[in-house]
Design a protein around this motif. Sequence first.
Motif, PDB file in Angstrom:
ATOM      1  N   GLN A 113      18.315  60.758  20.444  1.00  0.00           N
ATOM      2  CA  GLN A 113      16.902  60.876  20.782  1.00  0.00           C
ATOM      3  C   GLN A 113      16.349  62.187  20.208  1.00  0.00           C
ATOM      4  N   LYS A 114      15.034  62.323  20.260  1.00  0.00           N
ATOM      5  CA  LYS A 114      14.377  63.510  19.711  1.00  0.00           C
ATOM      6  C   LYS A 114      14.941  64.786  20.301  1.00  0.00           C
ATOM      7  N   GLU A 115      15.167  64.796  21.631  1.00  0.00           N
ATOM      8  CA  GLU A 115      15.659  66.018  22.259  1.00  0.00           C
ATOM      9  C   GLU A 115      17.074  66.363  21.809  1.00  0.00           C
ATOM     10  N   HIS A 116      17.884  65.349  21.513  1.00  0.00           N
ATOM     11  CA  HIS A 116      19.233  65.607  21.007  1.00  0.00           C
ATOM     12  C   HIS A 116      19.173  66.272  19.637  1.00  0.00           C
ATOM     13  N   ILE A 117      18.311  65.758  18.767  1.00  0.00           N
ATOM     14  CA  ILE A 117      18.178  66.326  17.422  1.00  0.00           C
ATOM     15  C   ILE A 117      17.688  67.761  17.503  1.00  0.00           C
ATOM     16  N   GLU A 118      16.733  68.020  18.391  1.00  0.00           N
ATOM     17  CA  GLU A 118      16.216  69.387  18.540  1.00  0.00           C
ATOM     18  C   GLU A 118      17.297  70.329  19.040  1.00  0.00           C
ATOM     19  N   GLN A 119      18.094  69.881  20.013  1.00  0.00           N
ATOM     20  CA  GLN A 119      19.187  70.722  20.507  1.00  0.00           C
ATOM     21  C   GLN A 119      20.221  70.985  19.417  1.00  0.00           C
ATOM     22  N   LEU A 120      20.547  69.958  18.646  1.00  0.00           N
ATOM     23  CA  LEU A 120      21.533  70.129  17.581  1.00  0.00           C
ATOM     24  C   LEU A 120      21.022  71.067  16.493  1.00  0.00           C
ATOM     25  N   LEU A 121      19.730  71.028  16.226  1.00  0.00           N
ATOM     26  CA  LEU A 121      19.148  71.950  15.250  1.00  0.00           C
ATOM     27  C   LEU A 121      19.288  73.390  15.726  1.00  0.00           C
ATOM     28  N   GLU A 122      19.029  73.638  17.002  1.00  0.00           N
ATOM     29  CA  GLU A 122      19.194  74.981  17.562  1.00  0.00           C
ATOM     30  C   GLU A 122      20.657  75.423  17.495  1.00  0.00           C
ATOM     31  N   ILE A 123      21.555  74.521  17.862  1.00  0.00           N
ATOM     32  CA  ILE A 123      22.990  74.846  17.841  1.00  0.00           C
ATOM     33  C   ILE A 123      23.442  75.147  16.417  1.00  0.00           C
ATOM     34  N   ALA A 124      23.014  74.325  15.469  1.00  0.00           N
ATOM     35  CA  ALA A 124      23.398  74.526  14.071  1.00  0.00           C
ATOM     36  C   ALA A 124      22.917  75.875  13.561  1.00  0.00           C
ATOM     37  N   HIS A 125      21.680  76.234  13.901  1.00  0.00           N
ATOM     38  CA  HIS A 125      21.138  77.532  13.479  1.00  0.00           C
ATOM     39  C   HIS A 125      21.953  78.677  14.081  1.00  0.00           C
ATOM     40  N   LEU A 126      22.258  78.600  15.375  1.00  0.00           N
ATOM     41  CA  LEU A 126      23.007  79.659  16.043  1.00  0.00           C
ATOM     42  C   LEU A 126      24.387  79.837  15.424  1.00  0.00           C
ATOM     43  N   THR A 133      29.182  52.698   9.477  1.00  0.00           N
ATOM     44  CA  THR A 133      27.975  53.311   8.929  1.00  0.00           C
ATOM     45  C   THR A 133      27.192  53.936  10.077  1.00  0.00           C
ATOM     46  N   PRO A 134      26.968  55.254  10.057  1.00  0.00           N
ATOM     47  CA  PRO A 134      26.288  55.908  11.176  1.00  0.00           C
ATOM     48  C   PRO A 134      24.774  55.962  10.990  1.00  0.00           C
ATOM     49  N   ASP A 135      24.092  56.327  12.064  1.00  0.00           N
ATOM     50  CA  ASP A 135      22.702  56.765  11.943  1.00  0.00           C
ATOM     51  C   ASP A 135      22.695  58.097  11.207  1.00  0.00           C
ATOM     52  N   ARG A 136      21.629  58.345  10.438  1.00  0.00           N
ATOM     53  CA  ARG A 136      21.584  59.575   9.628  1.00  0.00           C
ATOM     54  C   ARG A 136      20.195  60.199   9.716  1.00  0.00           C
ATOM     55  N   PHE A 137      20.188  61.503  10.016  1.00  0.00           N
ATOM     56  CA  PHE A 137      18.936  62.239  10.171  1.00  0.00           C
ATOM     57  C   PHE A 137      18.998  63.493   9.295  1.00  0.00           C
ATOM     58  N   VAL A 138      17.985  63.679   8.455  1.00  0.00           N
ATOM     59  CA  VAL A 138      17.858  64.896   7.650  1.00  0.00           C
ATOM     60  C   VAL A 138      16.691  65.686   8.216  1.00  0.00           C
ATOM     61  N   VAL A 139      16.985  66.944   8.616  1.00  0.00           N
ATOM     62  CA  VAL A 139      15.993  67.757   9.315  1.00  0.00           C
ATOM     63  C   VAL A 139      15.730  69.034   8.530  1.00  0.00           C
ATOM     64  N   ASP A 140      14.466  69.397   8.379  1.00  0.00           N
ATOM     65  CA  ASP A 140      14.099  70.655   7.729  1.00  0.00           C
ATOM     66  C   ASP A 140      14.306  71.807   8.695  1.00  0.00           C
ATOM     67  N   LYS A 141      15.029  72.839   8.268  1.00  0.00           N
ATOM     68  CA  LYS A 141      15.335  73.960   9.156  1.00  0.00           C
ATOM     69  C   LYS A 141      14.087  74.751   9.544  1.00  0.00           C
ATOM     70  N   ILE A 142      13.127  74.837   8.640  1.00  0.00           N
ATOM     71  CA  ILE A 142      11.953  75.676   8.885  1.00  0.00           C
ATOM     72  C   ILE A 142      10.901  74.935   9.690  1.00  0.00           C
ATOM     73  N   THR A 143      10.495  73.774   9.210  1.00  0.00           N
ATOM     74  CA  THR A 143       9.428  73.035   9.889  1.00  0.00           C
ATOM     75  C   THR A 143       9.938  72.233  11.076  1.00  0.00           C
ATOM     76  N   ARG A 144      11.288  72.006  11.138  1.00  0.00           N
ATOM     77  CA  ARG A 144      11.934  71.226  12.188  1.00  0.00           C
ATOM     78  C   ARG A 144      11.552  69.750  12.123  1.00  0.00           C
ATOM     79  N   GLU A 145      10.952  69.344  11.021  1.00  0.00           N
ATOM     80  CA  GLU A 145      10.554  67.951  10.841  1.00  0.00           C
ATOM     81  C   GLU A 145      11.768  67.107  10.461  1.00  0.00           C
ATOM     82  N   VAL A 146      11.871  65.920  11.055  1.00  0.00           N
ATOM     83  CA  VAL A 146      12.897  64.959  10.646  1.00  0.00           C
ATOM     84  C   VAL A 146      12.386  64.263   9.392  1.00  0.00           C
ATOM     85  N   LEU A 147      12.966  64.616   8.246  1.00  0.00           N
ATOM     86  CA  LEU A 147      12.488  64.119   6.961  1.00  0.00           C
ATOM     87  C   LEU A 147      12.993  62.719   6.661  1.00  0.00           C
ATOM     88  N   THR A 148      14.217  62.431   7.100  1.00  0.00           N
ATOM     89  CA  THR A 148      14.823  61.111   6.883  1.00  0.00           C
ATOM     90  C   THR A 148      15.425  60.632   8.185  1.00  0.00           C
TER      91      THR A 148
END
Length: 356
Positions: free
Chosen positions: A281-294, A230-245
Motif C-alpha cells: 500500500q501507499k504507506e508501505h512504500i513511503e515507509q520503505l522510502l524513508e528506511i532506504a534513505h536512512l 513475478t513480483p509487483d514492482r515500484f520505482v520511486v523518485d528519491k527527491i519528489t517521492r513520486e511512484v514513477l512506475t
Amino acid sequence: MSPASTLHLGTGDSAVTTAQAGGKGRSLDTLCRLGVRVPEAFVVTTDAYRAAVAGRLGTELDRRIRALHPEAGLDVLTEESAAIRELLYTETEQHHADAAIRSAYAQLAERIGQDEPPVAVRSSSAAEDSADRSFAGEHDSYLWVLGADEVAAAVRQCWASLFTARAISYRARDGVESTDDAMGVVVQRMVDATAAGVFMTLNPANGDRSKVVIESVWGLGEPLVSGTVTPDRFVVDKITREVLTRDVAAKATRATRDPATGRGIATVPVDEADQNLPSLQKEHIEQLLEIAHLIENHAKTPQDGEFVIDAEHVHVVQARPETVWSTKPPRQVSKPNQGAMAHVLAALTGGAQAKP
C-alpha cells in the motif's frame, strides 16, 4: 575471559563487528542501533563456530578442502562437499556453545513473551556482504524453526553450509581461504508476513541513484529472491517521492508457514480476489522510502535490502551493500528496464533458491 558464544543484537554499549557476528549479524545490529524496526534476534558468534571446529575436526576439514581438485566436475564437488558437511554436523553435536545457544533462545522467548517462539535461523558468514562481494544464496538458512532442540540443530546446519558446493566454489573464485572464513548464525523472531520483498537504493537496470526500486509479493519473500515468481514492482523518485512506475503482477500463490506442521514453509494459493491487487500500500512504500534513505545515508553506499510486512509494521530483515553498480561512477538516467531487479538478484544468488 573467554569470548561470548552468543550476543543479543541491538543491545549493549558496543556495536558488534563482522568478525564477531558475520556480515548479516553485524548489519542487523547496525539497523537496530539506527532505530530501524528489526525482529528481535541474537547471534551465535563466529567464536562459537571456531571453537566447535577446533583441533582434529578443523584439521580434517582443511585437509578435505585442500584435497579438492581445482578442475573437479560439479558431480564430484557436490558429493565431496556433502560429505564435508555431514562430518561437521555430526562431529559438532556435543559442542561447548550448545548450552549458551539454548539459554539465549530462552531469553529471546522471555522478551517476546512466548514459550517456544518460531524463529528464523540464518547463516551469517564473516566473509559475506562486503561492498566488493556478496555471498547471497551461498549458505543455508531455516524458517519457522520451533523449540531449543530444533534451534540448536539448525545452528549446526548453518555451520555446515559454509561448505556447500556453491560456497566452496565462490571462495575459490574470490580468493578466500576456508580457514579465513567463519560462520556466525542469526536466530531471529519470525514475522507472520502478509507481504515481503526487496528494495534497492538505486535502479538495478542502469545504476540510477536517484531512484529506489521495490519489489514485493504476498507472504514470505523466498519465491521473489529465488526468482521463481513475478513480483509487483515500484520505482520511486528519491527527491519528489513520486511512484514513477507501478507494475502489479498476478500473484496466484504465496509462501507461508507450513499449515500442516507449523514448521518450515509451504506454497499455498492466494485468494482469487487478492491475486491482482498490489501487495504494498501507499504507506508501505513511503515507509520503505524513508528506511532506504536512512540506511543508504548511514552506509554511504547504495544498499540492497529485504523486508517483511505483518498486520501492523514494516520490518527489515537484511541490508547489505549493492555490489553491481556501487563501484561505478554514479549515473542519473531514466527509462528503467522492467524486471531487471530479478536478473540482478538471480546473479547475486547464483540462480539458486535463497533462504534468508
